[in-house]
Design an enzyme around this catalytic site. Structure first.
Site, PDB file in Angstrom:
ATOM      1  N   ARG A   1     -52.612 -51.515  45.802  1.00 30.84           N
ATOM      2  CA  ARG A   1     -53.471 -50.974  44.747  1.00 30.84           C
ATOM      3  C   ARG A   1     -53.288 -49.772  43.991  1.00 30.84           C
ATOM      4  O   ARG A   1     -53.486 -49.764  42.677  1.00 30.84           O
ATOM      5  CB  ARG A   1     -54.811 -50.745  45.704  1.00 30.84           C
ATOM      6  CG  ARG A   1     -56.143 -50.652  44.857  1.00 30.84           C
ATOM      7  CD  ARG A   1     -57.210 -50.502  45.600  1.00 30.84           C
ATOM      8  NE  ARG A   1     -57.269 -49.411  46.529  1.00 30.84           N
ATOM      9  CZ  ARG A   1     -58.426 -48.970  47.437  1.00 30.84           C
ATOM     10  NH1 ARG A   1     -59.434 -49.600  47.255  1.00 30.84           N
ATOM     11  NH2 ARG A   1     -58.180 -47.883  48.226  1.00 30.84           N
TER      12      ARG A   1
ATOM     13  N   ARG B   1     -70.878 -44.041  56.129  1.00 28.99           N
ATOM     14  CA  ARG B   1     -69.548 -44.087  56.828  1.00 28.99           C
ATOM     15  C   ARG B   1     -69.460 -43.330  58.214  1.00 28.99           C
ATOM     16  O   ARG B   1     -68.698 -43.088  58.689  1.00 28.99           O
ATOM     17  CB  ARG B   1     -68.552 -43.432  55.968  1.00 28.99           C
ATOM     18  CG  ARG B   1     -67.602 -44.669  55.285  1.00 28.99           C
ATOM     19  CD  ARG B   1     -66.760 -43.761  54.179  1.00 28.99           C
ATOM     20  NE  ARG B   1     -65.495 -44.588  53.845  1.00 28.99           N
ATOM     21  CZ  ARG B   1     -65.464 -45.426  52.736  1.00 28.99           C
ATOM     22  NH1 ARG B   1     -66.547 -45.702  52.037  1.00 28.99           N
ATOM     23  NH2 ARG B   1     -64.427 -46.113  52.589  1.00 28.99           N
TER      24      ARG B   1
ATOM     25  N   ARG C   1     -56.583 -41.786  56.390  1.00 25.34           N
ATOM     26  CA  ARG C   1     -58.014 -42.580  56.031  1.00 25.34           C
ATOM     27  C   ARG C   1     -58.321 -43.480  57.165  1.00 25.34           C
ATOM     28  O   ARG C   1     -59.394 -43.740  57.583  1.00 25.34           O
ATOM     29  CB  ARG C   1     -58.206 -43.021  54.747  1.00 25.34           C
ATOM     30  CG  ARG C   1     -58.235 -42.241  53.639  1.00 25.34           C
ATOM     31  CD  ARG C   1     -57.801 -42.745  52.143  1.00 25.34           C
ATOM     32  NE  ARG C   1     -58.601 -43.773  52.018  1.00 25.34           N
ATOM     33  CZ  ARG C   1     -58.351 -44.722  51.167  1.00 25.34           C
ATOM     34  NH1 ARG C   1     -57.029 -44.694  50.298  1.00 25.34           N
ATOM     35  NH2 ARG C   1     -59.078 -45.573  50.644  1.00 25.34           N
TER      36      ARG C   1
ATOM     37  N   ARG D   1     -54.131 -46.548  43.871  1.00 26.78           N
ATOM     38  CA  ARG D   1     -54.956 -45.470  43.391  1.00 26.78           C
ATOM     39  C   ARG D   1     -54.401 -44.257  43.838  1.00 26.78           C
ATOM     40  O   ARG D   1     -53.483 -43.999  44.693  1.00 26.78           O
ATOM     41  CB  ARG D   1     -56.437 -45.795  44.075  1.00 26.78           C
ATOM     42  CG  ARG D   1     -57.618 -45.800  43.315  1.00 26.78           C
ATOM     43  CD  ARG D   1     -58.938 -46.363  44.024  1.00 26.78           C
ATOM     44  NE  ARG D   1     -59.165 -45.751  45.317  1.00 26.78           N
ATOM     45  CZ  ARG D   1     -60.066 -46.241  46.019  1.00 26.78           C
ATOM     46  NH1 ARG D   1     -60.942 -47.265  45.714  1.00 26.78           N
ATOM     47  NH2 ARG D   1     -60.269 -45.839  47.253  1.00 26.78           N
TER      48      ARG D   1
ATOM     49  N   LYS E   1     -64.127 -54.466  50.846  1.00 27.39           N
ATOM     50  CA  LYS E   1     -65.539 -54.180  50.651  1.00 27.39           C
ATOM     51  C   LYS E   1     -66.025 -54.376  49.305  1.00 27.39           C
ATOM     52  O   LYS E   1     -67.152 -54.862  48.858  1.00 27.39           O
ATOM     53  CB  LYS E   1     -66.134 -52.955  51.408  1.00 27.39           C
ATOM     54  CG  LYS E   1     -65.911 -52.737  52.887  1.00 27.39           C
ATOM     55  CD  LYS E   1     -66.287 -51.335  53.319  1.00 27.39           C
ATOM     56  CE  LYS E   1     -65.578 -50.086  52.885  1.00 27.39           C
ATOM     57  NZ  LYS E   1     -64.219 -50.015  53.257  1.00 27.39           N
TER      58      LYS E   1
HETATM   59  P1  B4P Z   1     -60.976 -52.999  47.977  1.00 27.81           P
HETATM   60  O1  B4P Z   1     -62.028 -54.083  47.632  1.00 27.81           O
HETATM   61  O2  B4P Z   1     -60.818 -51.986  46.985  1.00 27.81           O
HETATM   62  O3  B4P Z   1     -61.339 -52.273  49.565  1.00 27.81           O
HETATM   63  P2  B4P Z   1     -62.493 -51.370  49.943  1.00 27.81           P
HETATM   64  O4  B4P Z   1     -62.683 -51.629  51.461  1.00 27.81           O
HETATM   65  O5  B4P Z   1     -63.561 -51.217  49.015  1.00 27.81           O
HETATM   66  O6  B4P Z   1     -61.727 -49.788  49.852  1.00 27.81           O
HETATM   67  P3  B4P Z   1     -61.824 -48.468  50.218  1.00 27.81           P
HETATM   68  O7  B4P Z   1     -62.937 -48.318  51.469  1.00 27.81           O
HETATM   69  O8  B4P Z   1     -60.542 -47.653  50.342  1.00 27.81           O
HETATM   70  O9  B4P Z   1     -62.784 -47.619  49.006  1.00 27.81           O
HETATM   71  P4  B4P Z   1     -63.949 -46.546  48.631  1.00 27.81           P
HETATM   72  O10 B4P Z   1     -64.043 -46.454  47.605  1.00 27.81           O
HETATM   73  O11 B4P Z   1     -65.332 -47.214  49.431  1.00 27.81           O
HETATM   74  O12 B4P Z   1     -59.892 -53.658  48.377  1.00 27.81           O
HETATM   75  C1  B4P Z   1     -58.521 -53.133  48.449  1.00 27.81           C
HETATM   76  C2  B4P Z   1     -57.206 -53.959  47.722  1.00 27.81           C
HETATM   77  O13 B4P Z   1     -57.224 -54.953  48.723  1.00 27.81           O
HETATM   78  C3  B4P Z   1     -57.659 -53.981  46.339  1.00 27.81           C
HETATM   79  O14 B4P Z   1     -56.125 -53.814  45.753  1.00 27.81           O
HETATM   80  C4  B4P Z   1     -57.966 -55.566  46.248  1.00 27.81           C
HETATM   81  O15 B4P Z   1     -57.595 -56.279  45.238  1.00 27.81           O
HETATM   82  C5  B4P Z   1     -57.358 -56.222  47.414  1.00 27.81           C
HETATM   83  N1  B4P Z   1     -57.863 -57.171  48.249  1.00 27.81           N
HETATM   84  C6  B4P Z   1     -59.189 -57.202  48.244  1.00 27.81           C
HETATM   85  N2  B4P Z   1     -59.515 -58.619  48.927  1.00 27.81           N
HETATM   86  C7  B4P Z   1     -58.215 -58.945  49.339  1.00 27.81           C
HETATM   87  C8  B4P Z   1     -58.075 -60.201  49.881  1.00 27.81           C
HETATM   88  N3  B4P Z   1     -58.756 -61.287  50.456  1.00 27.81           N
HETATM   89  N4  B4P Z   1     -56.604 -60.445  50.206  1.00 27.81           N
HETATM   90  C9  B4P Z   1     -55.575 -59.844  49.521  1.00 27.81           C
HETATM   91  N5  B4P Z   1     -55.878 -58.541  48.723  1.00 27.81           N
HETATM   92  C10 B4P Z   1     -57.361 -58.267  48.904  1.00 27.81           C
HETATM   93  O16 B4P Z   1     -63.368 -45.131  49.441  1.00 27.81           O
HETATM   94  C11 B4P Z   1     -62.704 -44.287  48.881  1.00 27.81           C
HETATM   95  C12 B4P Z   1     -62.811 -43.067  49.432  1.00 27.81           C
HETATM   96  O17 B4P Z   1     -64.080 -42.352  49.049  1.00 27.81           O
HETATM   97  C13 B4P Z   1     -62.961 -42.605  50.885  1.00 27.81           C
HETATM   98  O18 B4P Z   1     -61.558 -42.615  51.567  1.00 27.81           O
HETATM   99  C14 B4P Z   1     -63.496 -41.243  50.955  1.00 27.81           C
HETATM  100  O19 B4P Z   1     -62.831 -40.184  50.814  1.00 27.81           O
HETATM  101  C15 B4P Z   1     -64.745 -41.465  50.001  1.00 27.81           C
HETATM  102  N6  B4P Z   1     -66.088 -42.096  50.340  1.00 27.81           N
HETATM  103  C16 B4P Z   1     -66.537 -43.157  50.160  1.00 27.81           C
HETATM  104  N7  B4P Z   1     -67.743 -43.401  50.571  1.00 27.81           N
HETATM  105  C17 B4P Z   1     -67.813 -42.440  51.387  1.00 27.81           C
HETATM  106  C18 B4P Z   1     -68.924 -41.854  52.371  1.00 27.81           C
HETATM  107  N8  B4P Z   1     -70.006 -42.926  52.555  1.00 27.81           N
HETATM  108  N9  B4P Z   1     -68.970 -40.789  52.845  1.00 27.81           N
HETATM  109  C19 B4P Z   1     -67.967 -39.967  52.816  1.00 27.81           C
HETATM  110  N10 B4P Z   1     -66.678 -40.396  51.883  1.00 27.81           N
HETATM  111  C20 B4P Z   1     -66.827 -41.339  51.323  1.00 27.81           C
END
Ligand code: B4P
Length: 184
Positions: A124, A85, A137, A126, A13
């Site tokens: 990743r 979410r 998660r 983190r 995302k």
């Molecule tokens: P990302 O692009 O970082 O994935 P994401 O879906 O955004 O991650 P996530 O859901 O964990 O993060 P968020 O910060 O929202 O890609 C992941 C990895 O894959 C990266 O290393 C990237 O380089 C790689 N990648 C991407 N595309 C690729 C491809 N095509 N091929 C191969 N590799 C690829 O959430 C983090 C935390 O914040 C949650 O767990 C929660 O605790 C909190 N949070 C956030 N929003 C919230 C909400 N609305 N309510 C409550 N808690 C919330």
């Protein structure tokens, strides 16, 4: 216009939101980034959210909706990455959107198999990407966030994208499901 990106942790995302926000000149709002910034700033709010982030739990709805509400301004277009979410957040978003003269126009669901999600998140590295937290998660996603698929499908605004492949190919698929002409 408000576009929402929905999908499990690691589905890309954040990666795709950065590209699309530039392409469409929208404000990219990532609740994950906002929460990590609050934690890094060491504010009372940041200390409160740190425990949720590190445990792979969702931060309470009122905290997250408060952070989003603070940033919404009238008639601006937004790309919401990782928000809502929960169904409660989605209901609140409808209220917030109408308050700024907007509505959620499209919701994009990123579809990626679980083994690929785990592989990406482990790579990743983190602080919330430990094996135990990742498992938690993914479970939280199934229980609390997956119901949003039905919520938005019922409203007729859900589309889905295959999130496996090269980042630039997924970007093209995204333009296609959102019916945006590719650059050329
Ligand atoms: P990302 O692009 O970082 O994935 P994401 O879906 O955004 O991650 P996530 O859901 O964990 O993060 P968020 O910060 O929202 O890609 C992941 C990895 O894959 C990266 O290393 C990237 O380089 C790689 N990648 C991407 N595309 C690729 C491809 N095509 N091929 C191969 N590799 C690829 O959430 C983090 C935390 O914040 C949650 O767990 C929660 O605790 C909190 N949070 C956030 N929003 C919230 C909400 N609305 N309510 C409550 N808690 C919330």
């Amino acid at each position: 216009m408000i576009v929402v990106f929905l999908g499990p942790p690691g589905s890309g995302k954040g990666t795709q939101a950065q590209l699309l926000a530039v392409r469409l000149n929208m404000v990219h709002l990532s609740t994950g980034d906002l929460l990590r910034a609050a934690r890094a700033a060491g504010t009372p709010l940041g200390r409160q959210v740190a425990q949720y982030l590190d445990a792979g739990k969702l931060v309470p709805d009122e905290v997250v909706t408060g952070l989003v509400a603070e940033r919404l301004v009238p008639h601006q277009d937004y790309l919401l990455d990782g928000f809502p979410r929960t169904v409660a957040q989605a209901q609140k978003l409808e209220e917030l959107a109408s308050g700024i003269g907007q509505e959620v126009s499209s919701v994009v669901l990123f579809v990626v198999p679980e083994e690929e999600l785990v592989r990406r998140l482990m790579g990743r590295g983190r602080t919330d990407d430990t094996p135990e937290t990742i498992r938690h998660r993914l479970k939280v996603y199934q229980e609390e966030t997956a119901p949003l698929v039905g919520f938005y499908r019922q409203r007729g605004i859900l589309c889905q994208v295959d999130g496996v492949g090269k980042v630039e190919d997924i970007h093209e698929r995204l333009l296609s499901v959102l019916r945006i002409a590719p650059q050329g």
